[in-house]
Motif scaffolding. Sequence first.
Motif, PDB file in Angstrom:
ATOM      1  N   ASN A 149       0.836  -1.210   0.000  1.00 26.72           N
ATOM      2  CA  ASN A 149       0.000   0.000   0.000  1.00 26.72           C
ATOM      3  C   ASN A 149       0.865   1.253   0.000  1.00 26.72           C
ATOM      4  O   ASN A 149       0.539   2.255  -0.652  1.00 26.72           O
ATOM      5  CB  ASN A 149      -0.920   0.005   1.227  1.00 26.72           C
ATOM      6  N   LYS A 150       1.970   1.187   0.733  1.00 28.32           N
ATOM      7  CA  LYS A 150       2.901   2.318   0.771  1.00 28.32           C
ATOM      8  C   LYS A 150       3.525   2.533  -0.605  1.00 28.32           C
ATOM      9  O   LYS A 150       3.688   3.670  -1.065  1.00 28.32           O
ATOM     10  CB  LYS A 150       3.968   2.070   1.822  1.00 28.32           C
ATOM     11  N   VAL A 151       3.881   1.419  -1.270  1.00 25.49           N
ATOM     12  CA  VAL A 151       4.424   1.503  -2.627  1.00 25.49           C
ATOM     13  C   VAL A 151       3.418   2.164  -3.561  1.00 25.49           C
ATOM     14  O   VAL A 151       3.754   3.067  -4.345  1.00 25.49           O
ATOM     15  CB  VAL A 151       4.786   0.085  -3.135  1.00 25.49           C
ATOM     16  N   TYR A 152       2.180   1.716  -3.478  1.00 29.26           N
ATOM     17  CA  TYR A 152       1.131   2.272  -4.349  1.00 29.26           C
ATOM     18  C   TYR A 152       0.935   3.770  -4.104  1.00 29.26           C
ATOM     19  O   TYR A 152       0.781   4.556  -5.048  1.00 29.26           O
ATOM     20  CB  TYR A 152      -0.170   1.505  -4.094  1.00 29.26           C
ATOM     21  N   ALA A 153       0.972   4.150  -2.844  1.00 32.32           N
ATOM     22  CA  ALA A 153       0.795   5.566  -2.506  1.00 32.32           C
ATOM     23  C   ALA A 153       1.920   6.410  -3.100  1.00 32.32           C
ATOM     24  O   ALA A 153       1.683   7.525  -3.597  1.00 32.32           O
ATOM     25  CB  ALA A 153       0.745   5.739  -0.994  1.00 32.32           C
ATOM     26  N   ARG A 154       3.140   5.880  -3.090  1.00 34.52           N
ATOM     27  CA  ARG A 154       4.268   6.625  -3.661  1.00 34.52           C
ATOM     28  C   ARG A 154       4.096   6.789  -5.171  1.00 34.52           C
ATOM     29  O   ARG A 154       4.352   7.861  -5.730  1.00 34.52           O
ATOM     30  CB  ARG A 154       5.575   5.903  -3.358  1.00 34.52           C
ATOM     31  N   VAL A 155       3.643   5.703  -5.827  1.00 31.31           N
ATOM     32  CA  VAL A 155       3.516   5.737  -7.293  1.00 31.31           C
ATOM     33  C   VAL A 155       2.409   6.696  -7.716  1.00 31.31           C
ATOM     34  O   VAL A 155       2.597   7.546  -8.599  1.00 31.31           O
ATOM     35  CB  VAL A 155       3.261   4.324  -7.837  1.00 31.31           C
ATOM     36  N   VAL A 156       1.226   6.581  -7.105  1.00 31.84           N
ATOM     37  CA  VAL A 156       0.118   7.470  -7.500  1.00 31.84           C
ATOM     38  C   VAL A 156       0.358   8.885  -7.012  1.00 31.84           C
ATOM     39  O   VAL A 156      -0.258   9.835  -7.507  1.00 31.84           O
ATOM     40  CB  VAL A 156      -1.237   6.947  -6.964  1.00 31.84           C
ATOM     41  N   GLY A 157       1.292   9.023  -6.062  1.00 32.09           N
ATOM     42  CA  GLY A 157       1.632  10.356  -5.589  1.00 32.09           C
ATOM     43  C   GLY A 157       2.578  11.082  -6.508  1.00 32.09           C
ATOM     44  O   GLY A 157       2.944  12.235  -6.239  1.00 32.09           O
ATOM     45  N   GLY A 158       3.040  10.430  -7.565  1.00 27.66           N
ATOM     46  CA  GLY A 158       3.860  11.105  -8.568  1.00 27.66           C
ATOM     47  C   GLY A 158       5.303  10.675  -8.620  1.00 27.66           C
ATOM     48  O   GLY A 158       6.053  11.136  -9.482  1.00 27.66           O
ATOM     49  N   GLU A 159       5.736   9.793  -7.718  1.00 25.51           N
ATOM     50  CA  GLU A 159       7.134   9.343  -7.772  1.00 25.51           C
ATOM     51  C   GLU A 159       7.344   8.453  -8.993  1.00 25.51           C
ATOM     52  O   GLU A 159       6.435   7.765  -9.460  1.00 25.51           O
ATOM     53  CB  GLU A 159       7.500   8.571  -6.499  1.00 25.51           C
ATOM     54  N   PRO A 205      -0.546   3.005 -13.411  1.00 24.03           N
ATOM     55  CA  PRO A 205      -0.259   1.928 -12.445  1.00 24.03           C
ATOM     56  C   PRO A 205      -1.545   1.204 -12.049  1.00 24.03           C
ATOM     57  O   PRO A 205      -2.636   1.777 -12.068  1.00 24.03           O
ATOM     58  CB  PRO A 205       0.325   2.678 -11.255  1.00 24.03           C
ATOM     59  N   SER A 206      -1.380  -0.053 -11.695  1.00 26.04           N
ATOM     60  CA  SER A 206      -2.523  -0.817 -11.183  1.00 26.04           C
ATOM     61  C   SER A 206      -2.652  -0.580  -9.689  1.00 26.04           C
ATOM     62  O   SER A 206      -1.708  -0.163  -9.018  1.00 26.04           O
ATOM     63  CB  SER A 206      -2.300  -2.303 -11.427  1.00 26.04           C
ATOM     64  N   ALA A 207      -3.825  -0.874  -9.168  1.00 23.73           N
ATOM     65  CA  ALA A 207      -3.983  -0.941  -7.717  1.00 23.73           C
ATOM     66  C   ALA A 207      -3.286  -2.213  -7.247  1.00 23.73           C
ATOM     67  O   ALA A 207      -3.035  -3.127  -8.043  1.00 23.73           O
ATOM     68  CB  ALA A 207      -5.461  -0.968  -7.361  1.00 23.73           C
ATOM     69  N   PRO A 208      -2.927  -2.324  -5.980  1.00 20.19           N
ATOM     70  CA  PRO A 208      -2.295  -3.548  -5.489  1.00 20.19           C
ATOM     71  C   PRO A 208      -3.185  -4.765  -5.752  1.00 20.19           C
ATOM     72  O   PRO A 208      -4.406  -4.701  -5.587  1.00 20.19           O
ATOM     73  CB  PRO A 208      -2.136  -3.290  -3.990  1.00 20.19           C
ATOM     74  N   LEU A 215       2.232  -9.812  -3.469  1.00 18.60           N
ATOM     75  CA  LEU A 215       1.412  -8.629  -3.770  1.00 18.60           C
ATOM     76  C   LEU A 215       2.155  -7.751  -4.774  1.00 18.60           C
ATOM     77  O   LEU A 215       3.373  -7.558  -4.664  1.00 18.60           O
ATOM     78  CB  LEU A 215       1.145  -7.852  -2.484  1.00 18.60           C
ATOM     79  N   HIS A 216       1.422  -7.211  -5.732  1.00 18.77           N
ATOM     80  CA  HIS A 216       2.051  -6.463  -6.824  1.00 18.77           C
ATOM     81  C   HIS A 216       1.387  -5.120  -7.043  1.00 18.77           C
ATOM     82  O   HIS A 216       0.188  -4.958  -6.804  1.00 18.77           O
ATOM     83  CB  HIS A 216       1.946  -7.239  -8.145  1.00 18.77           C
ATOM     84  N   VAL A 217       2.199  -4.198  -7.538  1.00 18.40           N
ATOM     85  CA  VAL A 217       1.709  -3.002  -8.215  1.00 18.40           C
ATOM     86  C   VAL A 217       2.390  -3.034  -9.569  1.00 18.40           C
ATOM     87  O   VAL A 217       3.621  -3.192  -9.653  1.00 18.40           O
ATOM     88  CB  VAL A 217       2.067  -1.705  -7.458  1.00 18.40           C
TER      89      VAL A 217
END
Length: 281
Positions: A149-159, A205-208, A215-217
């Motif tokens: 979830n932390k990974v996903y938040a970073r990706v959708v946050g623009g990183e 990006p996909s959701a987790p 688990l993947h993004v």
Amino acid sequence: MKRGLVWGALVLAGCGSVACGSRDEVARVGDTSVSRAEVVLQQQGGGTLETALDAVVDRTLLAEAARREGLLKEPLLAARVEAARREVLAHAYVEALGVKASTEEALRQRYTSQKEALTQREVHVAHIVVYVQPQATERERVEAQARINKVYARVVGGEDFAVVAQEASEDPATGSRGGDLGVVREGQVDPRFFAAVAELKPGAPSAPFATAFGLHVARALEAPRTVVPSFEEVRGVLAAQARHEAVEARMKELRQDITVKRHPERLSAETTSVRSEGESR
């Protein structure tokens, strides 16, 4: 079944080979003929033809002694001899059917007729994975979910996806490449993984999501496309199909052409009798 046991069983079962009384005979042990083919078969394990001949003669001596002493009268041993003969012949026949059914011409015709069915989707994809072992505890699963979830938040946050993959992915091989997994094809990866990435728009990006590995993004690097595998790519699959269909078709014919009489009511009595004889020795 081991080659030695099969060969010994065939010697016990009859003349020893098709060489009985022929010019192919390279030795005779009592009433048993030894053919050159048997020696060549023995040599496949190593050594010279002469040492192979010695080995075959020695085993034939033992087989001849067993026959003379009436061992073939023992039901279990007689059954093993017949089973070996049956399996050798059945295997050889199946192999012959397979060879005939999977010629180059036949496989190419099959490929042409099945092209539409062989069509597959593929997509160039990158992913970030957090591994979850099958035996993971509930706490470990919760912690893994928190990490993805932390990974996903970073990706959708623009990183940058590649940077996050290098830092957070637990797959070192793809992580070092920014998560680039290469082109994945339908049917060659976990169905859940392909279903998730095949619907992505390039760059999104996909959701987790979960697979058997963890688990993947993921992110599609290119739009999915439909491809037809080359003949060489599917040759093995086509050959296996052809062999299987040839055997099934021949079995259907044999069941119609050869009379089979079954006596299931005799099974328990015969089994008990054979077991009792074996236990009494």
